[in-house]
Design a protein around this motif. Sequence first.
Motif, PDB file in Angstrom:
ATOM      1  N   PHE A  95      -7.679 -28.643 -10.993  1.00  0.00           N
ATOM      2  CA  PHE A  95      -7.306 -27.372 -10.369  1.00  0.00           C
ATOM      3  C   PHE A  95      -8.161 -27.245  -9.115  1.00  0.00           C
ATOM      4  CE2 PHE A  95      -6.482 -22.579 -11.395  1.00  0.00           C
ATOM      5  CZ  PHE A  95      -5.456 -22.562 -10.477  1.00  0.00           C
ATOM      6  N   ASP A  96      -7.551 -27.506  -7.949  1.00  0.00           N
ATOM      7  CA  ASP A  96      -8.236 -27.439  -6.657  1.00  0.00           C
ATOM      8  C   ASP A  96      -7.947 -26.082  -6.032  1.00  0.00           C
ATOM      9  OD1 ASP A  96      -9.245 -30.100  -6.816  1.00  0.00           O
ATOM     10  OD2 ASP A  96      -7.249 -30.828  -6.285  1.00  0.00           O
ATOM     11  N   ILE A  97      -8.999 -25.297  -5.805  1.00  0.00           N
ATOM     12  CA  ILE A  97      -8.851 -23.921  -5.351  1.00  0.00           C
ATOM     13  C   ILE A  97      -9.520 -23.767  -3.981  1.00  0.00           C
ATOM     14  CG2 ILE A  97      -9.334 -21.504  -5.889  1.00  0.00           C
ATOM     15  CD1 ILE A  97      -9.693 -22.491  -8.851  1.00  0.00           C
ATOM     16  N   THR A  98      -8.793 -23.160  -3.037  1.00  0.00           N
ATOM     17  CA  THR A  98      -9.359 -22.875  -1.715  1.00  0.00           C
ATOM     18  C   THR A  98      -9.248 -21.374  -1.442  1.00  0.00           C
ATOM     19  OG1 THR A  98      -7.263 -23.285  -0.591  1.00  0.00           O
ATOM     20  CG2 THR A  98      -8.789 -25.143  -0.777  1.00  0.00           C
ATOM     21  N   LEU A  99     -10.204 -20.869  -0.696  1.00  0.00           N
ATOM     22  CA  LEU A  99     -10.222 -19.467  -0.287  1.00  0.00           C
ATOM     23  C   LEU A  99     -10.186 -19.424   1.225  1.00  0.00           C
ATOM     24  CD1 LEU A  99     -10.588 -16.417  -0.871  1.00  0.00           C
ATOM     25  CD2 LEU A  99     -13.053 -16.832  -0.850  1.00  0.00           C
ATOM     26  N   GLN A 100      -9.217 -18.664   1.781  1.00  0.00           N
ATOM     27  CA  GLN A 100      -9.066 -18.561   3.233  1.00  0.00           C
ATOM     28  C   GLN A 100      -9.150 -17.094   3.645  1.00  0.00           C
ATOM     29  OE1 GLN A 100      -5.306 -20.737   3.367  1.00  0.00           O
ATOM     30  NE2 GLN A 100      -6.360 -22.248   4.648  1.00  0.00           N
ATOM     31  N   ASP A 101      -9.727 -16.879   4.841  1.00  0.00           N
ATOM     32  CA  ASP A 101      -9.828 -15.521   5.352  1.00  0.00           C
ATOM     33  C   ASP A 101      -8.549 -15.137   6.087  1.00  0.00           C
ATOM     34  OD1 ASP A 101      -9.967 -16.755   7.828  1.00  0.00           O
ATOM     35  OD2 ASP A 101     -12.050 -16.215   8.210  1.00  0.00           O
ATOM     36  N   ARG A 102      -8.551 -13.992   6.718  1.00  0.00           N
ATOM     37  CA  ARG A 102      -7.328 -13.500   7.377  1.00  0.00           C
ATOM     38  C   ARG A 102      -6.908 -14.347   8.574  1.00  0.00           C
ATOM     39  NH1 ARG A 102      -8.810  -8.055  10.691  1.00  0.00           N
ATOM     40  NH2 ARG A 102     -10.272  -9.017  12.141  1.00  0.00           N
ATOM     41  N   PHE A 103      -7.803 -15.195   9.088  1.00  0.00           N
ATOM     42  CA  PHE A 103      -7.475 -16.090  10.193  1.00  0.00           C
ATOM     43  C   PHE A 103      -7.111 -17.490   9.696  1.00  0.00           C
ATOM     44  CE2 PHE A 103     -10.674 -13.061  11.850  1.00  0.00           C
ATOM     45  CZ  PHE A 103      -9.854 -12.375  12.729  1.00  0.00           C
ATOM     46  N   ASP A 104      -6.879 -17.632   8.402  1.00  0.00           N
ATOM     47  CA  ASP A 104      -6.554 -18.905   7.735  1.00  0.00           C
ATOM     48  C   ASP A 104      -7.678 -19.928   7.846  1.00  0.00           C
ATOM     49  OD1 ASP A 104      -4.136 -18.170   6.626  1.00  0.00           O
ATOM     50  OD2 ASP A 104      -2.998 -18.765   8.402  1.00  0.00           O
ATOM     51  N   ARG A 105      -8.905 -19.459   8.006  1.00  0.00           N
ATOM     52  CA  ARG A 105     -10.064 -20.354   7.991  1.00  0.00           C
ATOM     53  C   ARG A 105     -10.546 -20.480   6.549  1.00  0.00           C
ATOM     54  NH1 ARG A 105     -13.154 -17.256  12.695  1.00  0.00           N
ATOM     55  NH2 ARG A 105     -13.129 -15.786  10.983  1.00  0.00           N
ATOM     56  N   GLY A 106     -10.839 -21.696   6.149  1.00  0.00           N
ATOM     57  CA  GLY A 106     -11.363 -21.906   4.809  1.00  0.00           C
ATOM     58  C   GLY A 106     -12.784 -21.397   4.699  1.00  0.00           C
TER      59      GLY A 106
END
Length: 147
Positions: free
Chosen positions: A74-85
Amino acid sequence: MLSTLLASAVVTAGGVLPVPLPPLPTDPVPPPTAEVQQVEVSGTLSAADGRLRRGCKDYRYAYAVVSESEDWTFDITLQDRFDRGVNSQSLLGPYDDEAGVLTYRLCRRATSPGRFRLTGRLTAYEGTSKETSVTVTESFRLRRRNR
């Protein structure tokens, strides 16, 4: 008539030469199909709306994996409102729990408030021939703290 006799004489004198035949139409051979059965798999991600706190702080989100197989990622990424990881984590079954809470760290000075997106790619494996993947997304908002 002379040309026909001449052609016959040349063929007779030179021997009979084999004439190449046009290629026969062949039935297309379908590619071999390996029967790949899918493994039942589903996942969830959950994060609550909140406020960005002063300094660098830990924030949390919950995850859950449902799979027939014990062998999953399960690979999880979190991105901000500018689609930056801003964070990423990987979980491996059977070493990690099928459900739990994970933490990530954000610093208010380096983080813009707004909508954040968690995206998880869950892949379950059953032997070498069975593999199933599903993508899960969750959005939440972190607002600037009132002064």
